[in-house]
Scaffold this motif. Sequence first.
Motif, short mmCIF file in Angstrom:
data_model
loop_
_atom_site.label_atom_id
_atom_site.label_comp_id
_atom_site.label_asym_id
_atom_site.label_seq_id
_atom_site.Cartn_x
_atom_site.Cartn_y
_atom_site.Cartn_z
N SER A 295 0.86 -1.03 0.04
CA SER A 295 -0.11 0.01 0.10
C SER A 295 0.69 1.13 0.01
O SER A 295 2.04 1.07 0.30
N SER A 296 0.31 2.42 -0.31
CA SER A 296 1.04 3.66 -0.21
C SER A 296 0.09 4.78 0.05
O SER A 296 -1.16 4.48 -0.48
N VAL A 297 0.43 5.89 0.52
CA VAL A 297 -0.63 6.99 0.91
C VAL A 297 -0.55 7.75 -0.59
O VAL A 297 0.41 8.06 -1.27
N LYS A 298 -1.67 7.89 -1.08
CA LYS A 298 -2.02 8.52 -2.27
C LYS A 298 -1.75 9.97 -2.24
O LYS A 298 -1.04 10.64 -3.07
N ASP A 299 -2.19 10.64 -1.11
CA ASP A 299 -2.25 12.42 -0.87
C ASP A 299 -1.93 12.68 0.48
O ASP A 299 -2.72 12.20 1.40
N ASP B 218 -4.78 14.33 2.38
CA ASP B 218 -5.92 13.58 2.71
C ASP B 218 -5.69 13.04 4.33
O ASP B 218 -4.93 12.11 4.55
N GLY C 232 -6.26 9.52 4.74
CA GLY C 232 -5.41 8.38 4.17
C GLY C 232 -4.08 8.55 5.49
O GLY C 232 -3.49 7.65 5.46
N LEU D 193 6.34 7.19 0.64
CA LEU D 193 4.84 7.05 0.78
C LEU D 193 4.55 5.32 1.08
O LEU D 193 3.41 5.28 1.16
N HIS D 194 5.59 4.61 0.87
CA HIS D 194 5.26 3.00 0.90
C HIS D 194 4.99 2.53 2.12
O HIS D 194 5.64 2.93 2.96
#
Length: 549
Positions: free
Chosen positions: A149-153, A156, A159, A408-409
């Motif tokens: 998974s990774s944080v998109k933004d 946000d 998230g 972000l991973h």
Amino acid sequence: MAFRVPKAPGFSQMLKDGARHFQGLEEAVYRNIKACNELTQTTKSAFGPHGMNKMVINHIEKLFVTNDAATILKELEVQHPAAKMIVIASQMCEQEVGDGTNLVLILAGSMLHLAEELLRMGLSVTEVIEGFEQACEKAIEILPDLVCSSVKDLRDVDGVTKALRTGIASKQYGNEDFLARLIAKACVSILPPDRIAFNVDNVRVSKLLGSGITSSSIINGMLFIRECESDLNSVKNANIAVYSCPFDMLNTETKGTVLIKNAKELLDFSAGEENLMESQIKGIVATGVNVIVSGGKVSDLALHFANKYKVMVVRLNSKWDLRRLCKTVNATALPRLTPPTPEETGHCTAVRQDEVGDKRIVVFEHATEEGSKVCTLALRASTENIMDDLERAVDDGVNNFKVLTRDLHQVPGAGACEIELAKRIAKFGESCPGLEQYAIKKYAQALEVVPRALAENAGLNPTEVVSKLYASHQGEDGTSNGVDIETGDVIDVAEAGILDLYLVKHWALRLATNAAVTVLRVDQIIMAKPAGGPKAPKQSGDWDKDADE
């Protein structure tokens, strides 16, 4: 003719009297491994959400009740040189990624424990070290494949909350959802346009005793535990002048003597001083300033005129607080009591004095998140120890956000990542020729310590949990299977939202391996005789009294 007859042949005769010398596997390597194992056993029971607290009383008799490994190690003041090496490795992990101290400790301890078994079987230290280094490189190579998974933004809040939740759960289990959202809001509100420029120091913490954890709140601005000096204690649309000097008459550069002959001259002298003070405050008020912040004492005369012209006065003793306030309200600290220019004047939506519990607080607040470069978390709890632990959890959460600004991973938590690494490294070990394969397999076995510690601290059977995890990881789709510490069952942790940060795992593996290898490389311990000199007096009783008094 010899000046001195050596007492014993060998290395010892070269050293000063009183020096100690240990060498070989029995005296040096095993002794170091034993010291490191004893240290890691202490912190192992504090690992994970169900980690037990340690009660540490330091050298000045301050009490700490916490399961935070960094605090425990800092206050224990470990003296053993080998154990100190893995303590330094865990501190480096905290400096690099702000978390993962206990993970480094238990991984390094587990590697050393299994290395001892290999050495007793007859492998040389060099073969063990080479095997461990090969296994570490392989683990670092495999780790990117396990990213699930990774944080998109980063702006946000939802998230970011999910990403911070697992790290906070290990410190404050049960309150992780509330705290993760609070920290996420605070970090997102002050995130600069360039995310790499995020500064952890801009999230301040203020501890207010009383109520409960869920009463904690976030303030877009600064909060100070003190009361304002003036009668006016609330201002909307504040224009703020910040002075690093006392709010008083300026002292002259030369000393002067005034000869007063009668009462009229005395009255005229004090009237002149009052007129000068009034004109100074009039000049400040004329620029539109309605809040004055002073870095020194506030005189009665200056306060009288401030009340007369309806100006709020706040005194801050700390120059660090003054500097942070300037950053919050975008003001310039002036060294003299002069009217500020529009560029030097700070602005915020409201300045108010409030009362929380039995404490008076002054709040400098921005109505919108965009206006503030600093935000404050007002933490509430029933005891000082709980608040200190809350502060450490917040510190870890903010540092985890800092790690997210770099990468972000995320990888699966709850032991899933370690079991998958152990499975793949063991397979890699079977394909390696030479005696190093034994060390590679032991490295894989050392990674099992994470799910074992989680299970043991949760009151589960660690052997049963590890065997279940290995069975579930045999399939292609089992890479994110971890342990549910409540039931002991195997669950998909990616779906459950139990995720660890990729960089924390990366640095923990590197630093733990480096620390273990450094300890194994030591084959001699040479300890010089401690320096002499008078002993320091005991700090009990009166130092000035003689012993016979």
